[in-house]
Design a protein around this motif. Structure first.
Motif, PDB file in Angstrom:
ATOM      1  N   HIS A  55       0.831  -1.214   0.000  1.00 55.83           N
ATOM      2  CA  HIS A  55       0.000   0.000   0.000  1.00 55.83           C
ATOM      3  C   HIS A  55       0.866   1.264   0.000  1.00 55.83           C
ATOM      4  O   HIS A  55       0.545   2.250  -0.671  1.00 55.83           O
ATOM      5  N   ARG A  58       2.184   1.774  -3.452  1.00 58.93           N
ATOM      6  CA  ARG A  58       1.178   2.334  -4.376  1.00 58.93           C
ATOM      7  C   ARG A  58       0.915   3.808  -4.076  1.00 58.93           C
ATOM      8  O   ARG A  58       0.699   4.614  -4.986  1.00 58.93           O
ATOM      9  N   LYS A 146     -15.838   3.838 -18.229  1.00 58.35           N
ATOM     10  CA  LYS A 146     -14.655   4.023 -17.383  1.00 58.35           C
ATOM     11  C   LYS A 146     -13.642   4.916 -18.096  1.00 58.35           C
ATOM     12  O   LYS A 146     -13.290   4.642 -19.249  1.00 58.35           O
ATOM     13  N   LYS A 157      -4.042   5.929  -7.479  1.00 56.28           N
ATOM     14  CA  LYS A 157      -5.288   5.946  -6.701  1.00 56.28           C
ATOM     15  C   LYS A 157      -5.519   7.415  -6.350  1.00 56.28           C
ATOM     16  O   LYS A 157      -5.099   7.912  -5.302  1.00 56.28           O
ATOM     17  N   TYR A 162     -12.250   9.230  -9.082  1.00 56.40           N
ATOM     18  CA  TYR A 162     -13.438   8.734  -8.375  1.00 56.40           C
ATOM     19  C   TYR A 162     -14.723   9.492  -8.673  1.00 56.40           C
ATOM     20  O   TYR A 162     -15.784   9.074  -8.228  1.00 56.40           O
ATOM     21  N   GLU A 191     -13.880  -2.919 -14.276  1.00 56.43           N
ATOM     22  CA  GLU A 191     -13.920  -3.256 -12.842  1.00 56.43           C
ATOM     23  C   GLU A 191     -15.229  -2.740 -12.249  1.00 56.43           C
ATOM     24  O   GLU A 191     -16.072  -2.201 -12.952  1.00 56.43           O
ATOM     25  N   SER A 193     -17.072  -0.135  -9.244  1.00 60.24           N
ATOM     26  CA  SER A 193     -16.743   1.273  -9.014  1.00 60.24           C
ATOM     27  C   SER A 193     -15.603   1.420  -8.015  1.00 60.24           C
ATOM     28  O   SER A 193     -14.876   2.401  -8.039  1.00 60.24           O
ATOM     29  N   ALA A 194     -15.422   0.444  -7.128  1.00 61.69           N
ATOM     30  CA  ALA A 194     -14.303   0.517  -6.182  1.00 61.69           C
ATOM     31  C   ALA A 194     -13.741  -0.875  -5.895  1.00 61.69           C
ATOM     32  O   ALA A 194     -13.232  -1.130  -4.812  1.00 61.69           O
ATOM     33  N   GLU A 195     -13.866  -1.774  -6.869  1.00 64.13           N
ATOM     34  CA  GLU A 195     -13.380  -3.146  -6.675  1.00 64.13           C
ATOM     35  C   GLU A 195     -12.937  -3.723  -8.011  1.00 64.13           C
ATOM     36  O   GLU A 195     -13.458  -3.340  -9.051  1.00 64.13           O
ATOM     37  N   ASN A 196     -12.039  -4.669  -7.961  1.00 61.23           N
ATOM     38  CA  ASN A 196     -11.720  -5.473  -9.145  1.00 61.23           C
ATOM     39  C   ASN A 196     -12.760  -6.583  -9.258  1.00 61.23           C
ATOM     40  O   ASN A 196     -13.488  -6.866  -8.312  1.00 61.23           O
ATOM     41  N   LEU A 215      -7.943  -0.720 -11.494  1.00 56.12           N
ATOM     42  CA  LEU A 215      -6.814  -0.404 -10.623  1.00 56.12           C
ATOM     43  C   LEU A 215      -6.049  -1.694 -10.332  1.00 56.12           C
ATOM     44  O   LEU A 215      -6.652  -2.777 -10.267  1.00 56.12           O
ATOM     45  N   GLY A 217      -5.293  -3.746  -8.058  1.00 58.67           N
ATOM     46  CA  GLY A 217      -5.758  -3.959  -6.683  1.00 58.67           C
ATOM     47  C   GLY A 217      -4.841  -4.885  -5.896  1.00 58.67           C
ATOM     48  O   GLY A 217      -4.375  -5.903  -6.404  1.00 58.67           O
ATOM     49  N   ILE A 218      -4.632  -4.521  -4.660  1.00 57.96           N
ATOM     50  CA  ILE A 218      -3.777  -5.344  -3.795  1.00 57.96           C
ATOM     51  C   ILE A 218      -4.559  -6.584  -3.342  1.00 57.96           C
ATOM     52  O   ILE A 218      -3.990  -7.664  -3.193  1.00 57.96           O
ATOM     53  N   THR A 219      -5.855  -6.466  -3.206  1.00 58.14           N
ATOM     54  CA  THR A 219      -6.671  -7.647  -2.886  1.00 58.14           C
ATOM     55  C   THR A 219      -6.734  -8.566  -4.103  1.00 58.14           C
ATOM     56  O   THR A 219      -6.686  -9.797  -3.969  1.00 58.14           O
ATOM     57  N   ARG A 220      -6.826  -7.978  -5.286  1.00 58.71           N
ATOM     58  CA  ARG A 220      -6.801  -8.770  -6.543  1.00 58.71           C
ATOM     59  C   ARG A 220      -5.529  -9.607  -6.573  1.00 58.71           C
ATOM     60  O   ARG A 220      -5.577 -10.822  -6.791  1.00 58.71           O
ATOM     61  N   THR A 253     -13.223  -7.912  -5.610  1.00 59.11           N
ATOM     62  CA  THR A 253     -12.230  -7.828  -4.541  1.00 59.11           C
ATOM     63  C   THR A 253     -11.807  -6.381  -4.311  1.00 59.11           C
ATOM     64  O   THR A 253     -11.741  -5.587  -5.248  1.00 59.11           O
TER      65      THR A 253
HETATM   66  C1  PLP Z   1     -11.369   1.710  -8.471  1.00 56.61           C
HETATM   67  C2  PLP Z   1     -10.854   0.640  -7.596  1.00 56.61           C
HETATM   68  N1  PLP Z   1     -10.554  -0.567  -8.126  1.00 56.61           N
HETATM   69  C3  PLP Z   1     -10.085  -1.573  -7.378  1.00 56.61           C
HETATM   70  C4  PLP Z   1      -9.896  -1.420  -6.021  1.00 56.61           C
HETATM   71  C5  PLP Z   1      -9.343  -2.554  -5.219  1.00 56.61           C
HETATM   72  O1  PLP Z   1      -8.024  -2.254  -4.815  1.00 56.61           O
HETATM   73  P1  PLP Z   1      -7.420  -2.827  -3.469  1.00 56.61           P
HETATM   74  O2  PLP Z   1      -7.656  -4.251  -3.476  1.00 56.61           O
HETATM   75  O3  PLP Z   1      -5.986  -2.462  -3.536  1.00 56.61           O
HETATM   76  O4  PLP Z   1      -8.133  -2.137  -2.358  1.00 56.61           O
HETATM   77  C6  PLP Z   1     -10.209  -0.191  -5.426  1.00 56.61           C
HETATM   78  C7  PLP Z   1     -10.039  -0.004  -4.001  1.00 56.61           C
HETATM   79  O5  PLP Z   1      -9.078   0.562  -3.584  1.00 56.61           O
HETATM   80  C8  PLP Z   1     -10.697   0.842  -6.227  1.00 56.61           C
HETATM   81  O6  PLP Z   1     -11.019   2.028  -5.694  1.00 56.61           O
END
Ligand code: PLP
Length: 304
Positions: A55, A58, A146, A157, A162, A191, A193-196, A215, A217-220, A253
């Motif tokens: 994190h 990033r 997008k 990020k 956003y 993706e 709106s805030a997740e993969n 993005l 994503g670190i969870t991805r 994720t």
């Molecule tokens: C647009 C977007 N895509 C994907 C993610 C997932 O990213 P992460 O898993 O790093 O939180 C986020 C959340 O931060 C996001 O805002």
């Protein structure tokens, strides 16, 4: 929002309710900020921040992509994050570092302003996962396209990314859905709106490549590594809207969302409209990793 603990502002911990900025803060007018979203988990061995170094990396990559000169080192920001969480007394929380052009001169050019940095943390157990953690989220393919890297750096990020995501989210909610799915300018799935996003078809797990506009994503990345470590694999390929409708399972994720199930896209039910078995298993494996129960991934945790 429960106002617990203190917020780190440019090196000082200030009471939560006093962490204010001037109304002429540059970032408030021109979206000139970059930020992170990180989680701290209450593991059986104590509170631990999940993938802190990734994190932080990033966060600095985002500032670089916006030519924003970060006034602190990675080490200083890491230490400040741990200190903010410790001071809050929260065992489990969401952490939000943000770097932004502050108050000083107005007008589009940001660089005459100081870069301010804040770190806040708060309780946010459900995060972005309300509808997808236990049952399944209903998602709308957004009518908003997008934005992509031809317009602004999408691997940052940045707050500026956003407004596009928030338009999609609000459109989805106003139409009775829980979340939006965004297609890119080529009509491929980018993706949420805030997740993969991932789909499962005939037991094969697939996700769009980062070139589709999501993005990194670190969870991805965590989920892909967990799947691979367990002997499986994930195919990265461009996904069409049809791939969504025809999937057996879909999950999303994100740090705030963790692993959340999607059981409807537009008016189409996904699989049997219940959380799928692969999604459920991944939810559990991810939680085990975050809670320090899987020794293979202990290096992902930074204990407070
Ligand atoms: C647009 C977007 N895509 C994907 C993610 C997932 O990213 P992460 O898993 O790093 O939180 C986020 C959340 O931060 C996001 O805002």
């Amino acid at each position: 929002m429960k106002e617990i603990g203190k917020i780190w502002m440019n090196g000082k911990l200030v009471p939560f309710k006093d962490a204010k900025v001037h109304v002429l803060t540059h970032a408030l007018h021109y979206s000139t900020s970059i930020f992170e979203g990180i989680r701290c988990y209450n593991t059986p061995n104590g509170s631990a921040v999940f993938r802190l170094s990734e994190h932080i990396d990033r966060f600095f990559k985002s500032s670089k992509l916006y030519s924003m000169k970060m006034p602190y080192s990675k080490k200083e920001i890491s230490k400040a994050i741990l200190k903010t969480v410790k001071t809050s007394g929260l065992k489990e929380c969401y952490i939000r570092p943000i770097a932004y052009y502050g108050y000083g001169t107005m007008g589009l050019t940001p660089t005459g302003n100081k870069v301010d940095v804040s770190i806040a943390c708060w309780e946010w157990a459900m995060g972005e996962s309300k509808a997808g953690k236990f049952s399944g989220a209903k998602c709308k393919v957004s009518s908003w396209i997008k934005i992509d890297s031809r317009s602004q750096p999408m691997q940052a990020k940045a707050a500026a990314n956003y407004s596009n995501a928030a338009l999609a989210r609000v459109e989805a909610l106003e139409n009775g859905y829980d979340e939006a799915i965004m297609l890119n300018l080529n009509g491929k799935v980018a993706e949420g709106s805030a997740e993969n996003i991932f789909i499962v078809k005939d037991d094969i797990i697939q996700t769009p490549p980062l070139s589709a506009g999501g993005l990194e994503g670190i969870t991805r990345d965590s989920v892909i590594q967990i799947i691979e470590e367990n002997g499986g694999f994930v195919i990265e390929r461009d996904l069409e809207r049809d791939d969504l409708y025809g999937a057996d399972e879909i999950f999303m994720t994100g740090t705030a969302a963790e692993v959340k199930s999607v059981t409807q896209i537009d008016k189409v039910k996904i699989g049997n409209a219940k959380m799928g078995k692969i999604t459920k298993a991944l939810q559990k494996s991810f939680k085990d990793v975050a809670m320090g129960k899987d020794e293979r991934f202990l290096s992902w945790l930074t204990f407070i």
